[in-house]
Scaffold this motif. Structure first.
Motif, PDB file in Angstrom:
ATOM      1  N   PHE A  46      30.671  27.544  15.201  1.00  0.00           N
ATOM      2  CA  PHE A  46      31.474  26.809  14.234  1.00  0.00           C
ATOM      3  C   PHE A  46      32.811  26.422  14.840  1.00  0.00           C
ATOM      4  O   PHE A  46      33.424  27.203  15.557  1.00  0.00           O
ATOM      5  N   VAL A  47      33.262  25.209  14.517  1.00  0.00           N
ATOM      6  CA  VAL A  47      34.569  24.758  14.970  1.00  0.00           C
ATOM      7  C   VAL A  47      35.490  24.493  13.786  1.00  0.00           C
ATOM      8  O   VAL A  47      36.598  25.026  13.729  1.00  0.00           O
ATOM      9  N   ALA A  48      35.032  23.669  12.846  1.00  0.00           N
ATOM     10  CA  ALA A  48      35.892  23.304  11.728  1.00  0.00           C
ATOM     11  C   ALA A  48      35.038  22.771  10.585  1.00  0.00           C
ATOM     12  O   ALA A  48      33.912  22.315  10.795  1.00  0.00           O
ATOM     13  N   ILE A  49      35.606  22.831   9.398  1.00  0.00           N
ATOM     14  CA  ILE A  49      34.921  22.285   8.235  1.00  0.00           C
ATOM     15  C   ILE A  49      35.931  21.716   7.259  1.00  0.00           C
ATOM     16  O   ILE A  49      37.056  22.220   7.133  1.00  0.00           O
ATOM     17  N   SER A  50      35.519  20.651   6.604  1.00  0.00           N
ATOM     18  CA  SER A  50      36.281  20.060   5.514  1.00  0.00           C
ATOM     19  C   SER A  50      35.413  20.175   4.264  1.00  0.00           C
ATOM     20  O   SER A  50      34.320  19.611   4.197  1.00  0.00           O
ATOM     21  N   ARG A  51      35.913  20.920   3.288  1.00  0.00           N
ATOM     22  CA  ARG A  51      35.130  21.118   2.071  1.00  0.00           C
ATOM     23  C   ARG A  51      36.031  21.321   0.884  1.00  0.00           C
ATOM     24  O   ARG A  51      37.007  22.045   0.958  1.00  0.00           O
ATOM     25  N   ALA A  52      35.736  20.638  -0.193  1.00  0.00           N
ATOM     26  CA  ALA A  52      36.444  20.799  -1.457  1.00  0.00           C
ATOM     27  C   ALA A  52      37.962  20.710  -1.283  1.00  0.00           C
ATOM     28  O   ALA A  52      38.705  21.489  -1.885  1.00  0.00           O
ATOM     29  N   GLY A  53      38.384  19.794  -0.443  1.00  0.00           N
ATOM     30  CA  GLY A  53      39.813  19.590  -0.271  1.00  0.00           C
ATOM     31  C   GLY A  53      40.498  20.569   0.650  1.00  0.00           C
ATOM     32  O   GLY A  53      41.720  20.489   0.853  1.00  0.00           O
ATOM     33  N   TYR A  57      39.095  26.541  10.269  1.00  0.00           N
ATOM     34  CA  TYR A  57      38.897  26.407  11.704  1.00  0.00           C
ATOM     35  C   TYR A  57      38.560  27.759  12.322  1.00  0.00           C
ATOM     36  O   TYR A  57      38.961  28.803  11.810  1.00  0.00           O
ATOM     37  N   ARG A  58      37.871  27.692  13.452  1.00  0.00           N
ATOM     38  CA  ARG A  58      37.720  28.930  14.209  1.00  0.00           C
ATOM     39  C   ARG A  58      39.059  29.228  14.831  1.00  0.00           C
ATOM     40  O   ARG A  58      39.862  28.331  15.109  1.00  0.00           O
ATOM     41  N   GLY A  63      45.618  25.118  15.159  1.00  0.00           N
ATOM     42  CA  GLY A  63      46.848  24.579  15.719  1.00  0.00           C
ATOM     43  C   GLY A  63      46.625  23.504  16.771  1.00  0.00           C
ATOM     44  O   GLY A  63      47.569  22.822  17.158  1.00  0.00           O
ATOM     45  N   ARG A  64      45.384  23.366  17.241  1.00  0.00           N
ATOM     46  CA  ARG A  64      45.089  22.341  18.256  1.00  0.00           C
ATOM     47  C   ARG A  64      44.147  21.269  17.721  1.00  0.00           C
ATOM     48  O   ARG A  64      44.259  20.106  18.090  1.00  0.00           O
ATOM     49  N   PHE A  65      43.214  21.665  16.882  1.00  0.00           N
ATOM     50  CA  PHE A  65      42.220  20.740  16.333  1.00  0.00           C
ATOM     51  C   PHE A  65      42.518  20.460  14.871  1.00  0.00           C
ATOM     52  O   PHE A  65      42.978  21.349  14.140  1.00  0.00           O
ATOM     53  N   GLN A  79      40.215  15.626  15.532  1.00  0.00           N
ATOM     54  CA  GLN A  79      41.275  15.377  16.497  1.00  0.00           C
ATOM     55  C   GLN A  79      41.482  16.642  17.306  1.00  0.00           C
ATOM     56  O   GLN A  79      41.749  17.702  16.737  1.00  0.00           O
ATOM     57  N   MET A  80      41.346  16.525  18.607  1.00  0.00           N
ATOM     58  CA  MET A  80      41.452  17.683  19.484  1.00  0.00           C
ATOM     59  C   MET A  80      42.622  17.474  20.432  1.00  0.00           C
ATOM     60  O   MET A  80      42.618  16.529  21.236  1.00  0.00           O
ATOM     61  N   ASN A  81      43.607  18.310  20.324  1.00  0.00           N
ATOM     62  CA  ASN A  81      44.795  18.244  21.178  1.00  0.00           C
ATOM     63  C   ASN A  81      44.857  19.465  22.085  1.00  0.00           C
ATOM     64  O   ASN A  81      44.213  20.478  21.824  1.00  0.00           O
TER      65      ASN A  81
END
Length: 120
Positions: A46-53, A57-58, A63-65, A79-81
């Motif tokens: 898992f890296v990231a999820i957008s759910r229910a607003g 993140y892992r 702070g970077r993604f 977005q990956m910084n």
């Protein structure tokens, strides 16, 4: 829903990259949308999820993604910084987790993956 991930490439450590996941056939509105990655010889994680607003993140990417979505374009972004060597992996977008959203097995829909290679 069909998912098409894009935006991967070869970058140097410290660079930025933005991945896109375009959905078709059905809207992503009100759907949980996630990003996972799989490095060579490792399990998908898992890296990231957008759910229910909300977004999650892992720890290693906090702070970077940044995950975001544009419902009008039916697209989710990652977005990956400040990319690091250990971010090298094939990145997948996924939708509709049935249960635990941090587990890849729970997701119903998957994109084909886009390769991100971070070099020193």
């Amino acid at each position: 829903v069909q998912l098409q991930a894009s935006g991967g490439g070869l970058v140097q450590a410290g660079d930025s990259l933005r991945l896109s996941c375009a959905a078709s056939r059905r809207t992503i509105s009100n759907r949980a949308m996630g990003w996972f990655r799989q490095a060579p010889g490792k399990e998908r994680e898992f890296v990231a999820i957008s759910r229910a607003g909300s977004t999650y993140y892992r720890d290693s990417v906090k702070g970077r993604f940044t995950i975001s979505r544009d419902n009008a374009k039916n697209t989710v972004y990652l977005q990956m910084n400040s990319l690091k060597l250990e971010d090298t992996a094939v990145y997948y977008c996924a939708a509709d987790p049935r249960g635990s959203w941090y587990l890849s097995d729970e997701y119903i829909y998957w994109g084909q993956g886009t390769l991100v290679t971070v070099s020193s």
